[in-house]
Write an enzyme that holds these catalytic residues in place. Sequence first.
Site: not given
Length: 870
Positions: A746, A789
């Site tokens: 990611s 996140k």
Amino acid sequence: MLMSDWLSELMEIMSESDAGQDALNEFLFGISDEPSNRPEDADRNPIDAAGGQIPDILPILPLRGVVVYPHTGVPLTIGQQRSIRLVDDVVIGDRLVGLVASLDPELDSPGPGDLYKVGTVATVHRLFRAPDGTIRLLVQGLSRFRLGEFVEQEPYLKAHIIPYPEAEAGEGLEVEALARNVRGQFGRIAELVASIPQEIIQSVLALEDPLQIVYTIANLQRMELQDAQRLLELDQVSEKLHMLNSILTHEVEVLEIGQKIQNEARSEIEKMQRDYFLREQMKAIQRELGEQDEQAVEVEEFRKKIAGAAMPPEALEQAERELDRLARLSTASAEYGVIRTYLDWLVTLPWGIVTPDNLDIAHARQVLDDDHYGLEDVKERLLEFLAVRKLRLERKDERESDISEDLIRKEREGVILCFAGPPGVGKTSLGRSIARALGREFVRISLGGVRDEAEIRGHRRTYIGALPGRILQALRRAKSRNPVFMLDEVDKLGTDFRGDPASALLEVLDPEQNVEFRDHYLEVAFDLSQVMFITTANTLEPIPGPLRDRMEIIMISSYTESDKVEIAKGYLVPRQLRENGLRKREVAFKDAAILKLIRSYTREAGVRNLERQIGAVCRKIVTQIAEGKVQKVQVTPKLVQEFLGRPRYFHTDEVAARTALPGVATGLSWTPVGGEVLFIEATCMPGNKGFQLTGSLGEVMQESAKAALSYVRANAEALGLKSDFFEQSDFHLHVPAGAQPKDGPSAGVTIATALVSLVSGMPVRADVGMTGEITLRGQVLPVGGIKEKVLAAHRAGLKSVILPARNEGDLDELPDDARKDLNFIFVETMTEVLDSAFVVKKGATGKSKDGRNPGKKSASKKQPPQKESN
């Protein structure tokens, strides 16, 4: 040969010759000159050692494992043909024979080289032929000799002998003391060995000649062949006494230890027999008085408990069978305690005890809201469970008329949930709240570090100290078969040679199997279908797939700043005031002070550290109140910094400082303890296309970095970068903190953005965070952990978040304040990422100075999140 065996054989041979005890003593301690009374021995009087002449050549009889000493008599058994012929020839002649020990006692026919060099001249005293063909004879040692040259080897050995007289004993004090000590040690041995006749003991103790003492006691004492031969070969009597004294001392110690062991064993046996007789007498007395004995009372008590335990048929049959065995056993039997413990477990388990549920949905909602702020998903799931239970009970009659009895019996009543989320968000305390809302008992076991399967299933009764597993132990403590059962830290289970506890949990957490859960100790089925199992985990990856599939997973995300403020005001501050002895009127926390604690002194997904910091402030205030400095304190941000010192974390200032230079981009990462902001730094130096990666990166993240570099190099011209820049430079990519392992795809878009920033010289916007996987063609692929996140970006004070377009649906799980405060930019290609990431971008990209593309729409603060498009 043992001393007792030696004397027994000697007595048996002497009895064959009609010899009494006098004859035995005479043989052991000296030979009589009187002729034998037996007719066959009339012409075979033994030669007197003092006056008789010993020939220079003698037949040599090898001895196996025995040494014959002068002045002593020894029984021998002869079985070999050549030895029998030697004895037959000797008894016809002068009866003298040379006795020499063989070096190897296992050797059947030793030759001249297989014998010791020193032996004893002996005379055959008596002879007895046994029915098995062997000869048993008594020999009397006369004097020592050394072997000379062998003159014959067939039919038996003959050799020259060299007289080897004994040295004078002397009359010194040392010899006398040694002789007395040897006699004393022999007397102690005689006390410990009961088989030695008392007459022999008295005769030995009456001896005065030191040499006679040595040989007589050595003849009666067991010792190794080498020691016996060495004793014969020693010249000085004092040396013989020293050696014999050492041997006797060792023998006394061994015999004393053996006697001590025997006495202890005998005492234990006598105690057991005494206890048995006393119990039997007590039973007889109780019968005479018309009273029941203790065992009968205990059996009757178990019988009543079994009748009232509401066991299923299988368990009832097993309990009655074990109770019958208990009634037949003696209480002194080791099996009695094992069966008693087993029955005690059977009758104390809650077979039929069910706690009625409180199905008042409004009450449950109130309890959950009182105990926890937020966590709407968990609360809604519990209210759904209560609603289903309530509706099923209200419509039970209708359902029974529609479906068969077997289907009703097999309907599942329990629920298996898994609360997954970072530490400190209230997973464990939720279990207690759920139990309180339902009105059920609550039990909790921690699975962290459990490596033994027997912790779940128990040990079999064949093992000493066996017990049921933790599941049944907890149910016994709960005294109910439908408690709220929390299995804490299920992701921390281990595996080793003792088994796999995670596999043992498959049966416990499977609604189709746990209706007949069988613990290894009980060996009967126990119904776990009504238990409400709740497991907790920080991350789902360590949990095996089959176990994860059996649980309904409810993700509990990190708290936002507003959540933490409300939790602190409603729960943490009041609790810390109580724990530190403060009154509510003495301390008041301003919201700004709590926000200061959250932003500057904690950076976590949960609220554990926040509570610790609140506690630290409270303790400072307690100290001041105790000293009489203040009576009431209002906690402000300034006072927080005064109490706790310099802030540990910085809010937006840190991000701005880190991204001020080109080559640094702000990424977002997921960890088991919540989301984190990740800074990716790139730098270059003169070189030749080298690429170095540091920061404890995993293989997937390293591959993602290489893919990002390849994309940037391949599209340098389109991005407005110098194409020859990469030919003349080495690149270094670093991801702090270097000690923390990192992995995953990611960070691809963040790495590419940092490289473009480095080469172009343009800094990345300080208020932008990003996440997404990059392909070689510049496409942005979706990633996981979006909720954590985004919450990490919100905690760090970022204003915009760049996300893959296919992750747009994940924003539905976000709390309202995070969605309101953040601007979400959804992208499909790396070009869109770069258009939104830079402060100023050189080239014809059409970007404004604020870093946004005028032709692109973004998810603003005022609108619901939507995908960005050209």
